[in-house]
Every structure is written in C-alpha cells, then in structure tokens.
Design a protein around this motif. Sequence first.
Motif, short mmCIF file in Angstrom:
data_model
loop_
_atom_site.label_atom_id
_atom_site.label_comp_id
_atom_site.label_asym_id
_atom_site.label_seq_id
_atom_site.Cartn_x
_atom_site.Cartn_y
_atom_site.Cartn_z
N SER A 221 0.86 -1.19 0.00
CA SER A 221 0.00 0.00 0.00
C SER A 221 0.89 1.23 0.00
O SER A 221 2.08 1.16 0.34
CB SER A 221 -0.91 0.02 1.23
OG SER A 221 -0.14 0.23 2.41
N SER A 223 0.78 3.80 2.02
CA SER A 223 1.24 4.16 3.37
C SER A 223 2.35 3.22 3.83
O SER A 223 3.32 3.66 4.47
CB SER A 223 0.07 4.12 4.36
OG SER A 223 -0.56 2.86 4.35
N ARG A 241 6.54 12.06 3.67
CA ARG A 241 5.18 12.24 3.13
C ARG A 241 5.12 13.34 2.07
O ARG A 241 4.28 13.30 1.18
CB ARG A 241 4.22 12.56 4.28
CG ARG A 241 4.01 11.39 5.22
CD ARG A 241 3.00 11.67 6.33
NE ARG A 241 3.50 12.63 7.30
CZ ARG A 241 3.07 13.86 7.43
NH1 ARG A 241 2.13 14.34 6.60
NH2 ARG A 241 3.56 14.68 8.34
N ALA A 287 -0.23 3.89 -7.37
CA ALA A 287 -0.95 5.14 -7.06
C ALA A 287 -2.23 5.27 -7.88
O ALA A 287 -3.22 5.83 -7.41
CB ALA A 287 -0.04 6.34 -7.32
N ARG A 290 -4.67 8.39 -8.19
CA ARG A 290 -4.16 9.38 -7.23
C ARG A 290 -2.79 9.94 -7.65
O ARG A 290 -2.24 10.80 -6.98
CB ARG A 290 -4.02 8.74 -5.84
CG ARG A 290 -5.34 8.44 -5.17
CD ARG A 290 -5.11 8.01 -3.73
NE ARG A 290 -4.58 6.65 -3.63
CZ ARG A 290 -3.98 6.16 -2.56
NH1 ARG A 290 -3.79 6.93 -1.52
NH2 ARG A 290 -3.55 4.91 -2.55
N GLY A 298 -1.99 11.14 -0.91
CA GLY A 298 -3.05 10.79 0.03
C GLY A 298 -4.28 10.29 -0.72
O GLY A 298 -4.26 10.12 -1.95
N GLN A 299 -5.35 10.07 0.03
CA GLN A 299 -6.57 9.55 -0.56
C GLN A 299 -7.19 10.52 -1.55
O GLN A 299 -7.73 10.12 -2.58
CB GLN A 299 -7.59 9.21 0.54
CG GLN A 299 -7.22 7.99 1.38
CD GLN A 299 -7.21 6.71 0.53
OE1 GLN A 299 -8.01 6.56 -0.39
NE2 GLN A 299 -6.29 5.81 0.86
N LYS A 300 -7.12 11.81 -1.23
CA LYS A 300 -7.66 12.82 -2.13
C LYS A 300 -6.57 13.29 -3.08
O LYS A 300 -5.42 13.45 -2.69
CB LYS A 300 -8.21 14.00 -1.34
CG LYS A 300 -9.43 13.66 -0.51
CD LYS A 300 -9.98 14.91 0.18
CE LYS A 300 -11.21 14.57 1.01
NZ LYS A 300 -11.76 15.77 1.70
N THR A 303 -3.23 15.57 -2.44
CA THR A 303 -2.97 15.74 -1.00
C THR A 303 -1.90 14.76 -0.52
O THR A 303 -1.71 13.70 -1.11
CB THR A 303 -4.24 15.53 -0.16
OG1 THR A 303 -4.69 14.18 -0.33
CG2 THR A 303 -5.33 16.50 -0.60
N LEU A 305 -0.15 12.14 2.21
CA LEU A 305 -0.53 11.19 3.26
C LEU A 305 -0.48 11.91 4.60
O LEU A 305 0.35 12.80 4.81
CB LEU A 305 0.47 10.03 3.31
CG LEU A 305 0.35 8.89 2.30
CD1 LEU A 305 1.55 7.95 2.48
CD2 LEU A 305 -0.94 8.13 2.48
N SER A 306 -1.35 11.55 5.50
CA SER A 306 -1.32 12.14 6.84
C SER A 306 -0.31 11.39 7.70
O SER A 306 0.06 10.25 7.40
CB SER A 306 -2.69 12.06 7.49
OG SER A 306 -3.04 10.70 7.74
N SER A 309 -1.62 8.15 8.87
CA SER A 309 -1.59 7.01 7.96
C SER A 309 -0.31 6.20 8.14
O SER A 309 -0.33 4.97 8.04
CB SER A 309 -1.73 7.47 6.50
OG SER A 309 -0.60 8.24 6.10
#
Length: 384
Positions: A221, A223, A241, A287, A290, A298-300, A303, A305-306, A309
């Motif tokens: 994944s 993350s 990130r 990816a 994305r 990130g998911q959006k 953006t 990754l937080s 995550s």
Amino acid sequence: MSQPALKKLASKPGRHADGGNLYLSVSPDSSAKRWVFLYRWRGKTVEMGLGPFDDVGLAAAREKARGARELLAAGKSPLAAKRDQSARPTFGKVADDLIEALRPSWKNAKHGAQWVMTLQVYAKSLRPLMVDEIETEDVLRVLRPIWNDKPETASRTRMRIERVLDAARASGYRAGENPARWKGHLQALLAPRAKLSRGHHAAMPYAAVPAFMQKLRQNLSISNLALEFGILTAARSGETRGTSWSEIDRLGAIWTLPPERMKEAREHVVPLADRALEILDLAKRIAGKRQSELVFPGQKLGTQLSDASLAAALRRAGGGAFTPHGFRSSFRDWAGDETEFARETAEAALSHLVGDDSERAYRRGTALAKRRELMKAWELFLNR
C-alpha cells in the motif's frame, strides 16, 4: 603563630617572614596585605603572590609555599608554573566557548538551552577541572549515576562531553584519545544503553527492525511503502510524506530535499539504496488515479498522506508501541553500535550539523559517498 599575633603582625608595614620562603607583605599604609613567596631564580630574586591576607589563611599560605618549594626542588620556576596553569583552560571554559561558537548554527533557543543545562548540571563535576587533566574515571563519575535511570540524557551528556574534549584537542589544550569516546572505550565499561525511546518518540530497538520490515512488506500500500521508504532513508515523517518526483534523481540515485522542507532549513541530499529505488517504482505503479507530483499521495487527489496514515501502517505491522519518527533513533543506534562508520557520517545521514564550518566544508566532497555506503549497509541489515 597564634591568630592575635598574626593580626598584630599584619598591622606593621614591611615583609614578615614565616619561614620556608613564605612572607606576609604589608603596604606602607597597612591598607594592603598579601602572602608572597620569595625565591632566587637564575640569579634574580622573584616574588610570587599567593593571595590576599584576608582571603588566604596562614595554613593555606603555608601549603601553597610548600608546593612552590617542591617545584623549586624539581628545577622548575614556581611563577612560570603558575602562569602556565593560568593559561590552561578548565573544562567549563572550553564548554562555554564551544556553546557560544555553536549558538549561531542552532535554529532555536531550546537547543542551546539543552546544551547549557547538560554541561552545567550533569557535567558539573568536570567544569572546574583543567581540560587536559580529565581522564576516563572523571567522565564515568558523571555518567554512572544517570546511565540506567536516564539513558537518553546520559547519551546526550556523553556526546557533548566528547564534543567539548574534541574542541579542546583541536585548540591544542589536550593530546591523546578522548576519554568520552564510546566505541572501543566507554562501550567496554558501561552497560548498553536502554533504547526504548528518544525524547517523545518511542523507538523500536534496531535488532527488531528487520523482522518488522518483513511484516510491513506483506501488505503493498502507499502508506506502507512510505513508511518503509522513511525507514530506509532515516528521514522524518514529514519529509517522507512530502516527497515529490522533482526531488528524485533516479539516474543518480539521490533524493534532494530543499531547505524549505527541512527542519534545519538547509538542503539535504539522501543517497538511495536499491530497495528505496524499488519503492519509488512500486509507488508509481499502485498510485493509480491518485498519481500526482507527490510520490506518496493521500486519498484525495493532490494531497499528502497524513502522519496518522504512517502510524496506522506501523500499527498494522505490529509496531504500535513505537512511532515512525523513532526509526531515526533505531538507525542511529545501529550505526553507532554495529558499524565502523564515523559518527560524523551517521549524523550527516540524519541531517544533523557536525563540526564547524571549516570541518563541514572539508568533508563535503566525500560525505555523500560515505553516506551511500552507510545506507547500503543499513538496507542490507534490514533485509536480513
């Protein structure tokens, strides 16, 4: 001589002999009184002050005179020896001078305060010692009381003492090996440090990291790849990130982080070992929609990754007791305990400043090549 007799003598101008070259010298108006040691040296009479009458008692003055006579008996001038002693700095003086020299390079006042606290509180017993007389046992007296109870503080204290003594040697005040050196020296005299945490970042013991990496790689994944990339490169979570494709030189196998993305506000170049390059290829492949300028999106769309995550990826792979940032400590402990790479090379891999401007300029030409070998060794260790 009784105290009343001594006070009576101190009211009379002139030099009053106590014996053994020791005199009480009283000024003509009796306002200034001091102890002096008179001796002959190379055909001349030499007067050496031993301190004011009001501050130095008769017993102390006699002891100082005794020491001066011993020097004479050894063929040395007491006054010359006293001047040499004055020219030799104490550990405290060298420590304070080093702090002031380093202060402009520190990004915030907190860092400087930590250095001051460490060298004034924990290394307090070293401060009055002449810097060229400090030996291993002196350093151990500082470290032993805190070595097990405060392992992180003890480690930082040792490194800063080592740095001060290195500075003393570079200035010509010391010679020989550094008594605060860890590898091959204090390492043989102190138990291995506890390495469960560094500051507020719980760090996985480096011996456990290879098995953790195997678990992390079982789930492909973004993350997980980002966390593994950060571990391989010893990077901070935010640096990982925010990785962009424009920062990657695939052909040169380097990752160049611009100053605005670094805690130290200066460019940092990271050599990429084989698995790190493989992760880049995998990240691009999975990816999907994305895909953006970010290597680990990130998911959006668009953006990052937080941080959560990466913490979640860590938890899913069985490392929930630790933090992503803690792997920097795991790397540093491994490099210090298990390899022969210089401390400066390991610190440079973490983007830590080491040495003064001239030292860093001297190392710049070979630092990247040495760090590339270090990161390859780290990858090899993680792949066990």
